[in-house]
Design an enzyme around this catalytic site. Structure first.
Site, short mmCIF file in Angstrom:
data_model
loop_
_atom_site.label_atom_id
_atom_site.label_comp_id
_atom_site.label_asym_id
_atom_site.label_seq_id
_atom_site.Cartn_x
_atom_site.Cartn_y
_atom_site.Cartn_z
N TYR A 151 0.83 -1.21 0.00
CA TYR A 151 0.00 0.00 0.00
C TYR A 151 0.87 1.26 0.00
CZ TYR A 151 -3.94 2.99 1.50
OH TYR A 151 -4.93 3.96 1.60
N LYS A 155 0.98 4.12 -2.89
CA LYS A 155 0.59 5.49 -2.60
C LYS A 155 1.73 6.49 -2.85
CE LYS A 155 -3.74 4.99 -1.57
NZ LYS A 155 -4.73 5.40 -2.58
#
Length: 251
Positions: A151, A155
Site C-alpha cells: 500500500y 501510494k
C-alpha cells in the site's frame, strides 16, 4: 450557480467512504457524476442517492478493456468528461515476510495501475478539449507504515505519477494533483480496527491523539480538498500532493 455546473466528474471506488463523500460534494456543486465501482449494483445505488444527475458504472480499474468501456459509457450517457478522481483502492496488509505475491499485485494493480489506466483513457478527451482536472488519492502511508509495504509503495507511486503528469499534461490545459489523507473514519478503517480486534471508537480515539487537531478525519474533509483542486480556482496548481491529515505528518 455551482462551481461545477456543466462539468462531468468521474470518481472511482465511489460507492462508499471517501469516494462517495467526494461524489456527493461534486453533485451538490453542480457536476454530473459518474460513480465507478467494481460492484455495478453498489455504484448504481450510490448514484441514486446523489442530489444531481448521476450514473453508476461497474468497472475493474486494473483492466484496460473495462476502463475503456467505462469511459466510453460515461461520455455517451453524460455528454463528456472534465474531471477524474482516482480514488479506487484496496488493502491487503501484512508484514513483508508474510505478504504474498497476490497481496502485492492486487494492491499495486488497483491503486497504481488503475490510476494509470483511468488517466490514460480520460486524457484523450482532456487533451482534445484542452481542459481537464485529475485528482489522485494518495495517503500518509506513502511515507511508510508497518505492515503496508504494498500500500505504501502504491501510494508513494501515486505521488510520482502525479508530478510527472503535471509536467506532461500541463501544456494541454490539464491540472494533475493528489490528496494524501490521514486517518479517515470509513468502513475501511473500521475493518482495520476489527482486524486488530479493537473497538472502533477506541481505535478512532487513539488515532485522533496522534495529530495536532485531536480528531479523526471525515470523508467531507477529503471531499473539500479534492473539489478545490478540481476547480478552476486551482488552475495555477499542478503536480502537487496536499496532505489532509490534521497535521499528523508534522512530526
Amino acid at each position: 450557480m455551482g462551481r461545477f455546473d456543466g462539468r462531468v466528474a468521474i470518481i472511482t471506488g465511489a460507492a462508499r467512504g471517501i469516494g462517495f463523500g467526494t461524489a456527493t460534494r461534486f453533485s451538490e456543486e453542480g457536476a454530473a457524476v459518474a460513480i465507478i465501482d467494481l460492484d455495478e449494483t453498489a455504484a448504481a445505488e450510490a448514484a441514486s442517492r446523489l442530489p444531481g444527475r448521476a450514473i453508476g458504472v461497474g468497472a475493474d480499474v486494473s483492466d484496460a478493456g473495462s476502463v475503456d468501456a467505462a469511459i466510453a459509457r460515461v461520455v455517451e450517457e453524460l455528454g463528456g468528461v472534465h474531471i477524474l478522481v482516482n480514488n479506487a483502492g484496496i488493502t491487503r496488509d501484512n508484514l513483508l515476510f508474510k505478504m504474498t505475491e497476490q497481496d502485492w499485485d492486487l494492491v499495486i494493480g488497483v491503486h497504481l495501475k488503475g490510476a494509470f489506466l483511468m488517466t490514460q483513457a480520460a486524457q484523450k478527451h482532456f487533451t482534445a478539449q484542452k481542459y481537464g482536472k485529475v485528482v489522485n488519492i494518495s495517503s500518509t502511508s506513502a511515507l511508510g507504515n508497518r505492515g503496508q509495504a504494498n500500500y505504501s509503495a502504491a501510494k508513494m507511486g501515486i505521488q510520482g505519477f502525479t508530478r510527472t503528469l503535471g509536467i506532461e499534461l500541463g501544456p494541454f490545459g490539464i491540472n494533475v494533483n493528489a490528496v494524501a489523507p490521514g486517518f479517515i473514519a470509513t468502513e475501511m478503517t473500521d475493518a482495520t480496527a476489527a482486524r486488530l480486534k479493537m473497538d472502533v471508537e477506541e481505535f478512532r480515539r487513539l488515532n485522533a491523539e496522534h495529530n495536532p487537531v485531536r480528531r479523526v478525519g471525515e470523508p467531507d474533509d477529503i471531499a473539500a480538498a479534492v473539489t478545490f483542486l478540481a476547480s478552476d480556482e486551482a488552475s495555477y496548481i499542478t503536480g502537487q500532493t496536499l496532505y489532509v491529515d490534521g497535521g499528523a505528518t508534522l512530526g
